[in-house]
Design a protein around this motif. Structure first.
Motif, PDB file in Angstrom:
ATOM      1  N   GLY A 298      42.102  51.725  53.163  1.00  0.00           N
ATOM      2  CA  GLY A 298      42.601  50.466  53.707  1.00  0.00           C
ATOM      3  C   GLY A 298      41.943  49.205  53.197  1.00  0.00           C
ATOM      4  N   PHE A 299      41.133  49.279  52.162  1.00  0.00           N
ATOM      5  CA  PHE A 299      40.512  48.075  51.617  1.00  0.00           C
ATOM      6  C   PHE A 299      41.501  47.319  50.731  1.00  0.00           C
ATOM      7  CE2 PHE A 299      36.942  50.693  52.797  1.00  0.00           C
ATOM      8  CZ  PHE A 299      36.001  49.788  53.263  1.00  0.00           C
ATOM      9  N   LYS A 300      41.459  46.020  50.800  1.00  0.00           N
ATOM     10  CA  LYS A 300      42.355  45.186  50.002  1.00  0.00           C
ATOM     11  C   LYS A 300      41.852  45.072  48.570  1.00  0.00           C
ATOM     12  CE  LYS A 300      43.756  42.427  54.013  1.00  0.00           C
ATOM     13  NZ  LYS A 300      43.782  41.076  54.629  1.00  0.00           N
ATOM     14  N   SER A 301      42.793  44.882  47.651  1.00  0.00           N
ATOM     15  CA  SER A 301      42.436  44.817  46.229  1.00  0.00           C
ATOM     16  C   SER A 301      41.439  43.708  45.944  1.00  0.00           C
ATOM     17  CB  SER A 301      43.693  44.606  45.383  1.00  0.00           C
ATOM     18  OG  SER A 301      44.561  45.714  45.495  1.00  0.00           O
ATOM     19  N   ALA A 302      41.613  42.564  46.594  1.00  0.00           N
ATOM     20  CA  ALA A 302      40.700  41.440  46.366  1.00  0.00           C
ATOM     21  C   ALA A 302      39.280  41.788  46.809  1.00  0.00           C
ATOM     22  CB  ALA A 302      41.196  40.209  47.119  1.00  0.00           C
ATOM     23  N   ASP A 303      39.168  42.508  47.925  1.00  0.00           N
ATOM     24  CA  ASP A 303      37.842  42.899  48.420  1.00  0.00           C
ATOM     25  C   ASP A 303      37.196  43.931  47.497  1.00  0.00           C
ATOM     26  OD1 ASP A 303      38.133  41.245  50.627  1.00  0.00           O
ATOM     27  OD2 ASP A 303      39.034  42.824  51.848  1.00  0.00           O
ATOM     28  N   ILE A 304      38.019  44.834  46.973  1.00  0.00           N
ATOM     29  CA  ILE A 304      37.500  45.840  46.047  1.00  0.00           C
ATOM     30  C   ILE A 304      37.003  45.173  44.771  1.00  0.00           C
ATOM     31  CG2 ILE A 304      38.077  47.870  44.654  1.00  0.00           C
ATOM     32  CD1 ILE A 304      40.142  48.602  46.813  1.00  0.00           C
ATOM     33  N   ASP A 305      37.778  44.229  44.259  1.00  0.00           N
ATOM     34  CA  ASP A 305      37.374  43.498  43.053  1.00  0.00           C
ATOM     35  C   ASP A 305      36.059  42.764  43.269  1.00  0.00           C
ATOM     36  OD1 ASP A 305      39.593  44.364  41.698  1.00  0.00           O
ATOM     37  OD2 ASP A 305      40.783  42.553  42.096  1.00  0.00           O
ATOM     38  N   GLN A 306      35.900  42.175  44.436  1.00  0.00           N
ATOM     39  CA  GLN A 306      34.675  41.445  44.745  1.00  0.00           C
ATOM     40  C   GLN A 306      33.481  42.392  44.787  1.00  0.00           C
ATOM     41  OE1 GLN A 306      34.024  38.226  44.918  1.00  0.00           O
ATOM     42  NE2 GLN A 306      31.867  38.719  45.337  1.00  0.00           N
ATOM     43  N   MET A 307      33.673  43.581  45.377  1.00  0.00           N
ATOM     44  CA  MET A 307      32.578  44.548  45.436  1.00  0.00           C
ATOM     45  C   MET A 307      32.217  45.069  44.045  1.00  0.00           C
ATOM     46  SD  MET A 307      33.136  46.787  48.948  1.00  0.00           S
ATOM     47  CE  MET A 307      34.899  47.115  48.768  1.00  0.00           C
ATOM     48  N   LEU A 308      33.224  45.221  43.186  1.00  0.00           N
ATOM     49  CA  LEU A 308      32.959  45.647  41.814  1.00  0.00           C
ATOM     50  C   LEU A 308      32.152  44.598  41.062  1.00  0.00           C
ATOM     51  CD1 LEU A 308      36.445  47.187  40.915  1.00  0.00           C
ATOM     52  CD2 LEU A 308      34.279  48.451  40.981  1.00  0.00           C
ATOM     53  N   LYS A 309      32.523  43.336  41.198  1.00  0.00           N
ATOM     54  CA  LYS A 309      31.823  42.252  40.509  1.00  0.00           C
ATOM     55  C   LYS A 309      30.394  42.103  41.011  1.00  0.00           C
ATOM     56  CE  LYS A 309      36.004  39.532  39.584  1.00  0.00           C
ATOM     57  NZ  LYS A 309      36.761  38.297  39.913  1.00  0.00           N
ATOM     58  N   ALA A 310      30.192  42.338  42.317  1.00  0.00           N
ATOM     59  CA  ALA A 310      28.867  42.171  42.910  1.00  0.00           C
ATOM     60  C   ALA A 310      27.973  43.393  42.699  1.00  0.00           C
ATOM     61  CB  ALA A 310      29.001  41.875  44.402  1.00  0.00           C
TER      62      ALA A 310
END
Length: 382
Positions: free
Chosen positions: A358-370
């Motif tokens: 249920g995680f949103k794509s934008a949140d996943i992208d942010q976690m990848l970048k961080a």
């Protein structure tokens, strides 16, 4: 499959916990292995059917993410020493408050209590403390640990998988989860219940290596053949022993009595000479189809081509050409359907799994970048 629909979070470890997770995956559970980031390659050789998510647990965001995955799952399988998960704020008390139906399996060497609870150890240490190691080995020799099968895999991974299945079954009645304290010392001792409980009938009265089932009896041992291979002999009962002597072309009347302990060395000498006279293939032809309880000692390279194993399809080959045992036992309606694809690389399924949870794509992208999570889909194609 029997465990279809069950979600399992397996915290990456070595040997026992990965085996437990593989059992669950083989029988249909969705097992997600949580790996650490920046690890390179996984040492988990039992990743069959699992998916990998790489999380940086040194960050608060990574710990929060793992918490969310755990409380949305059915089972958490953790192999760390006592106290590690509590330091992260992810102990069973915390997670069960959020998900009262969660089954939290803790697989350790010495268990969650006792003076050794925080001590390091390996299979040899666990079977030593269980009492079993004192019974293993030939007469006059030091105790001998047979690979790392008894504590790590039988008393550890397999026992823990049983505990998880039992807890899942109980949950269907109570609607509640629970904590499983799987100690490899206790699991190994439990596997050895026969040795413990049969002492009362005199099966282990003699010193190590001098009893019927511990290499003391000449009719329960292995023998080298003319071509340097071996045959395994387990002719305990009188009717089986008679068939053994018949195959060896030995006259029972000219031999010492089967159960004469003092004559066992002489009887063993005779068996050694007899088996050394023919090749393993010749002995196999002689004893196959009889009840002599004599079988060839097969190597890993030979087992899948043995007629019996071929007929049952007891071994299988995965996508990389590696051979391994088929999951057991065989269920008639819901048998295991093991994945034959390559084992997952670290972080291979991070994005897919987070999407499912249920995680949103934008949140996943942010976690990848961080650097909170890591995804390595390209490695799966190497």
């Amino acid at each position: 499959m029997a465990l279809a629909g069950v979600r399992v979070i397996e915290l990456a470890g070595l040997a026992p916990a990965p085996f437990c997770g593989m059992i669950l995956a083989d029988f249909g559970a969705k097992v997600i292995r949580v790996d650490r980031t920046k690890t390179g390659m996984s040492l988990d050789t039992q990743g069959r059917g699992k998916r990998s998510v790489a999380i940086n647990l040194k960050t608060p965001e990574g710990v929060t993410l793992l918490r969310k995955l755990c409380v949305q799952s059915d089972v958490v399988l953790e192999p760390y020493r006592k106290g590690v998960m509590e330091k992260l704020g992810l102990g069973p008390q915390e997670l069960l408050k959020e998900n009262p139906q969660l089954i939290y399996a803790r697989l350790t060497g010495y268990g969650q209590s006792g003076s050794y609870a925080t001590a390091a150890g390996h299979d040899i240490n666990y079977i030593a403390v269980s009492g079993l190691l004192s019974r293993l080995g030939r007469s006059g020799e030091k105790p001998y640990a047979p690979l790392n099968l008894i504590a790590d895999f039988a008393g550890g991974g397999l026992s823990c998988a049983l505990g998880i299945v039992l807890a899942l079954l109980e949950r269907t009645k109570s609607g509640k989860g629970q904590v499983i304290d799987a100690s490899m010392v206790e699991g190994a001792a439990y596997v050895g219940s026969f040795a413990w409980k049969s002492r009362s009938i005199g099966m282990w009265d003699r010193p190590r290596g001098q009893n019927m089932l511990d290499s003391g009896a000449p009719f329960y041992d292995t023998y080298e053949t003319a071509d340097g291979k071996y045959m395994a002999v387990g002719a305990i009962e009188p009717q089986f022993y008679t068939q053994l002597l018949k195959g060896l072309e030995l006259d029972a009347g000219a031999l010492p009595p089967q159960m004469s302990f003092t004559d066992w060395p002489e009887l063993r000498r005779i068996f050694i000479e007899s088996f050394a006279s023919k090749s393993q293939a010749e002995w196999s032809r002689i004893f196959d189809g009889t009840d002599a309880c004599v079988t060839p000692v097969l190597s890993f390279d030979e087992v899948s081509s043995h007629p019996h194993n071929q007929e049952r399809a007891s071994f299988m080959t995965d996508a990389s050409g590696e051979e391994s045992p088929r999951p057991a036992p065989v269920l008639s309606r819901t048998p295991a359907e093991p994945c034959l694809a390559s084992d997952p690389v670290i972080g291979e399924h991070t994005v897919d799994v987070l999407n499912e949870y249920g995680f949103k794509s934008a949140d996943i992208d942010q976690m990848l970048k961080a650097g909170v999570v890591e995804c390595n889909p390209a490695k799966a194609k190497l």
